[in-house]
Design a protein around this motif. Structure first.
Motif, mmCIF file in Angstrom:
data_model
loop_
_atom_site.group_PDB
_atom_site.id
_atom_site.type_symbol
_atom_site.label_atom_id
_atom_site.label_comp_id
_atom_site.label_asym_id
_atom_site.label_seq_id
_atom_site.Cartn_x
_atom_site.Cartn_y
_atom_site.Cartn_z
ATOM 1 N N ALA A 83 -6.332 12.194 -18.142
ATOM 2 C CA ALA A 83 -7.025 13.314 -17.502
ATOM 3 C C ALA A 83 -8.265 12.869 -16.745
ATOM 4 O O ALA A 83 -8.657 13.503 -15.753
ATOM 5 C CB ALA A 83 -7.400 14.348 -18.561
ATOM 6 N N SER A 84 -8.899 11.802 -17.191
ATOM 7 C CA SER A 84 -10.129 11.352 -16.538
ATOM 8 C C SER A 84 -9.872 10.685 -15.191
ATOM 9 O O SER A 84 -10.797 10.507 -14.401
ATOM 10 C CB SER A 84 -10.878 10.377 -17.454
ATOM 11 O OG SER A 84 -10.041 9.313 -17.840
ATOM 12 N N PHE A 85 -8.612 10.314 -14.918
ATOM 13 C CA PHE A 85 -8.255 9.681 -13.638
ATOM 14 C C PHE A 85 -7.317 10.612 -12.890
ATOM 15 O O PHE A 85 -6.114 10.648 -13.161
ATOM 16 C CB PHE A 85 -7.581 8.326 -13.861
ATOM 17 C CG PHE A 85 -8.469 7.321 -14.530
ATOM 18 C CD1 PHE A 85 -9.535 6.756 -13.857
ATOM 19 C CD2 PHE A 85 -8.231 6.942 -15.842
ATOM 20 C CE1 PHE A 85 -10.353 5.821 -14.480
ATOM 21 C CE2 PHE A 85 -9.039 6.009 -16.471
ATOM 22 C CZ PHE A 85 -10.111 5.449 -15.793
ATOM 23 N N ALA A 86 -7.856 11.361 -11.947
ATOM 24 C CA ALA A 86 -7.047 12.290 -11.172
ATOM 25 C C ALA A 86 -6.530 11.613 -9.908
ATOM 26 O O ALA A 86 -7.198 10.759 -9.344
ATOM 27 C CB ALA A 86 -7.872 13.522 -10.807
ATOM 28 N N GLY A 87 -5.335 11.986 -9.510
ATOM 29 C CA GLY A 87 -4.817 11.554 -8.230
ATOM 30 C C GLY A 87 -4.144 10.205 -8.196
ATOM 31 O O GLY A 87 -3.670 9.777 -7.146
ATOM 32 N N GLY A 88 -4.094 9.494 -9.317
ATOM 33 C CA GLY A 88 -3.395 8.218 -9.356
ATOM 34 C C GLY A 88 -4.267 7.001 -9.161
ATOM 35 O O GLY A 88 -3.826 5.886 -9.407
#
Length: 270
Positions: free
Chosen positions: A23-28
């Motif tokens: 969840a802490s890393f959005a967008g890949g």
């Protein structure tokens, strides 16, 4: 490349666990982000993606013009979105993403299939490690790495190997977080941060890395702290993303306590 060279924590995190889904890393993208100019009052997923893109832009702007003449490699490219951004926005002659984990290389090729089909001679992804890069001597104009060097077991081999593949005058740009000096700092980091405790991240002091660069033949070595642009914004995003007691909330504490700081390092091959 044999999986035996990949530490177990790295193999799991970037293999079956696929850190990009956290969840802490959005967008890949998988980096903490450059939050300059972003309103962090109530940051959204779109803000999070923008912060990660901006960290790449900050690094890529450190390469001299004209960009169209430069052949670059990204060490620790992950899912390859940063390398695709480098080609799309900066128009480099060629960008090759390198990663030690075969799952990440496979993901990079899949995620960026359209870009690879559009620019088959200018974008690529391949297996390789920081101390064993798949390039000929002096064949690159630039090497960069975005929040990957903290995973490298040691940085001496990275410095030497980068010096080997860069032409004279070629540039290295690295951004990641570095630790304070001494075993006490490393011990505290392993207590406060799960990624240091399980060996995913390694406590690399900045001065040791710049010494490695000098020993490898780099000159015009420069460092700059960007912690103010990284940690507060990241923590504001994590407030609404992870539980308050999660260890990732301690990154802000370690920065404030002087245990970690985020830096951009540039150097030129002599």
């Amino acid at each position: 490349m044999s999986n035996d060279r990949i530490p177990a924590s790295v193999r799991q995190t970037y293999g079956p666990d696929d850190l990009s889904r956290a969840a802490s890393f959005a967008g890949g993208f998988i980096n903490f982000g450059d939050w300059r100019g972003i309103d962090t009052t109530a940051p959204t997923q779109e803000d999070r993606v923008l912060s990660q893109e901006n960290l790449y832009r900050r690094v890529l702007r450190a390469f001299p013009a004209p960009a169209e003449s430069l052949r670059l490699a990204e060490v620790g490219c992950g899912r390859g979105l940063g390398a695709a951004l480098a080609l799309r926005e900066f128009r480099f002659a060629r960008v090759t993403g390198v990663d030690i984990h075969p799952d990440q290389v496979e993901r990079a090729r899949a995620v960026n299939a359209r870009a690879l089909a559009t620019f088959p001679d200018r974008l690529g992804y391949t297996l390789g490690s920081a101390d064993d890069l798949p390039f000929a001597d002096g064949s690159l104009d630039g090497v960069y790495s975005v929040e990957a060097a903290q995973h490298f077991r040691e940085l001496t081999g990275f410095a030497r190997e980068t010096a080997r593949v860069l032409r004279p005058g070629g540039r290295l740009v690295v951004t990641t977080f570095f630790s304070a000096e001494g075993p006490e700092a490393a011990e505290r980091l392993s207590i406060l941060l799960g990624s240091f405790a399980d060996g995913l991240d390694v406590a690399h002091p900045l001065d040791a890395f710049t010494a490695d660069l000098a020993d490898a033949g780099f000159t015009r070595i420069a460092t700059g702290s960007i912690g103010e642009d990284v940690w507060p914004g990241l923590d504001r995003y994590l407030e609404g993303t992870v539980p308050s007691g999660h260890w990732t909330r301690n990154f802000l504490t370690t920065w404030r306590d002087g245990l970690l700081d985020y830096h951009v390092v540039t150097a030129e091959r002599s």
